[in-house]
Design a protein around this motif. Structure first.
Motif, short mmCIF file in Angstrom:
data_model
loop_
_atom_site.label_atom_id
_atom_site.label_comp_id
_atom_site.label_asym_id
_atom_site.label_seq_id
_atom_site.Cartn_x
_atom_site.Cartn_y
_atom_site.Cartn_z
N PRO A 384 0.82 -1.18 0.00
CA PRO A 384 0.04 0.02 0.10
C PRO A 384 0.84 1.13 -0.07
N ASP A 385 0.80 2.20 -0.78
CA ASP A 385 1.42 3.39 -1.06
C ASP A 385 0.68 4.49 -0.15
N GLU A 386 1.55 4.73 0.79
CA GLU A 386 0.92 5.83 1.75
C GLU A 386 0.65 7.20 1.22
N ALA A 387 1.48 7.66 0.19
CA ALA A 387 1.19 8.93 -0.27
C ALA A 387 -0.02 9.03 -1.06
N THR A 388 -0.43 8.02 -1.75
CA THR A 388 -1.63 7.95 -2.50
C THR A 388 -2.87 7.30 -2.03
N THR A 389 -2.57 6.55 -0.87
CA THR A 389 -3.68 5.74 -0.52
C THR A 389 -3.95 4.79 -1.71
N SER A 390 -3.07 4.26 -2.55
CA SER A 390 -3.18 3.42 -3.62
C SER A 390 -2.54 1.96 -3.39
N LEU A 391 -2.94 0.95 -4.19
CA LEU A 391 -2.23 -0.14 -4.11
C LEU A 391 -1.06 -0.29 -5.16
N CYS A 392 0.15 -0.60 -4.71
CA CYS A 392 1.12 -0.92 -5.76
C CYS A 392 1.49 -2.42 -6.08
N ALA A 393 1.49 -2.86 -7.08
CA ALA A 393 1.95 -4.26 -7.37
C ALA A 393 2.78 -4.32 -8.46
#
Length: 444
Positions: A384-393
């Motif tokens: 989980p990318d903290e800066a964008t609240t998105s999922l990195c995969a």
């Protein structure tokens, strides 16, 4: 587990020992073969550059010996059916797992994590910071700063989100997805673990207790067994057989509990321990090892029988705090994440970082501890990318970045857990919510 096992002599770290002469000579010979093959194939400039980079002898003649050796070796390459089975996995339909020594042979690749959709959202009255799946993937548990614990049924969540698509053969569909709400802690629930064999949920809390709940009894809200520690509980992991539990607290020393007697063991050698708080720990699937990581920036591997540290990766994430560790199913690799927003894949036999998964964390060092996890087939690494609240995969084998996906939370994601058996994962956030994500099979 006996005290005799715990009081053996100090362990040595493999990285402190010089590389054996025979390995050095073997590597030199391998480079010589590669350089000669490059010359043979007409790649003179590449061969020369490699020769200089590895400081090889400059008298390599063109030769296709490496090519012929590979042809011979491929004749003896084990097929997928002949390879050793992964340990501790009950579902044989999710592929062989991550093994960089072999090409992937899965006919049906796992879906990309960005294709998952929110199937259910549950809310607590405080920040949600703990979550996990049961060993069979049929239950999830979430824990909160409000001291409550919820247990949810996966099939009921799926039925609730798309009742018309649900296969009746998958089990009970009627009823609310939250099948238990447990109240027995006085402070924040920091970690949760289902027992690998029994219908028991284990919880750890800032109230310095570990509690065991019998989740078969609908009316019971209290734990049937409590372990009292001297520090707030941070993380824990069950031995694959369920007889032992390793625990990390707000103290550098790892505790190992016998779940039958509740007796506590610690490694008696001070120089084996971390020097700062342990942030995460995990057993390997074959129970031979467990791994720990710490704010001191190191990762440690421990012998599962003697409880001694057998290897240390110092400054595993450039000296920053290491937030999570997870073994691959075959026990060859260890996945870690650090506060530098980089995830790493370590080869345990050589203590080397083989792959770095980069590109998350657009603002540099992250504030919170975030976990890197494999998906159920180990085709992907999720973070989980903290800066964008998105999922990195990323593709687990080659670190190629996959499509980003918004996780839909209004606060930092403090816990991510992937199902061990299917395309589903859980995110827990400071926005008080836990989201259950699922990839539905497209209908033709």
């Amino acid at each position: 587990m006996t005290n005799n096992h715990l009081n053996n002599s100090n362990a040595s770290n493999p990285e402190d020992d010089p590389e054996p002469t025979n390995l050095i000579k073997s590597r030199e010979f391998l480079y010589k073969l590669i350089i000669s093959q490059l010359f043979y194939d007409g790649h003179q400039s590449i061969g020369t550059s490699l020769q200089q980079a590895v400081q090889a002898e400059a008298n390599n003649a063109p030769s296709d010996r490496l090519f012929r050796l590979i042809l011979t070796g491929l004749e003896h390459e084990p097929s997928l059916k002949e390879r050793p089975k992964n340990v501790g996995i009950g579902n044989n339909n999710i592929g062989p797992g991550l093994d960089l020594e072999f090409e992937t042979e899965s006919s049906i690749p796992a879906p990309e994590p960005a294709l998952y959709e929110t199937a259910y959202v549950t809310s607590h009255k405080g920040n949600c910071r703990a979550g996990c799946f049961s060993a069979d993937g049929q239950l999830i548990a979430t824990g909160s700063v409000d001291a409550s614990i919820k247990i949810l049924d996966v099939d009921r969540m799926l039925a609730k989100s798309a009742p018309d698509e649900m296969d009746p053969s998958r089990g009970e569909q009627q009823g609310h997805p939250v099948i238990r709400t447990l109240y027995d802690h006085m402070e924040e629930v920091t970690c949760l673990e289902f027992h690998p064999k029994e219908t028991i949920l284990c919880s750890g809390s800032r109230d310095m207790t570990i509690k065991l709940f019998d989740i078969t009894k609908a009316s019971v809200k209290k734990a049937f067994k409590t372990i009292t520690a001297t520090e707030p509980i941070r993380a824990m992991s069950f031995h694959p057989g369920g007889d032992h539990l390793i625990v990390a607290t707000d103290h550098p020393v790892i505790r190992l509990y016998d779940m039958n007697t509740l007796q506590c063991f610690v490694c008696p050698f001070q120089n084996h321990q971390h020097t700062k708080i342990v942030t995460n720990l995990k057993w390997s699937k074959d129970a031979k090892l467990f791994a720990t990581c710490s704010r001191d920036g190191s990762i440690k591997l421990w012998d599962g029988v003697s409880n001694r540290c057998i290897n240390t990766f110092p400054k595993a994430h450039e000296g920053l705090e290491v937030c999570s560790v997870e073994f691959s199913r075959n026990g060859k690799y260890l996945l870690s994440s650090g506060k530098n927003s980089i995830c790493k894949l370590w080869e345990l036999t050589t203590s080397r970082c083989l792959i770095a998964y980069t590109g998350a964390g657009t603002t540099g060092k992250q504030e919170y501890e975030a976990q890197a996890v494999f998906n159920h087939s180990e085709d992907y690494v999720l973070f989980p990318d903290e800066a964008t609240t998105s999922l990195c995969a990323w593709n687990a084998r080659n670190a190629s970045r996959k499509q980003l996906m918004s996780l839909g939370h209004n606060g930092a994601v403090r816990r991510i857990a992937h199902s061990p058996s299917q395309a589903a994962f859980l995110t827990c956030s400071d926005d008080f919510r836990a989201r259950f994500w699922y990839r539905r099979t497209p209908t033709l």
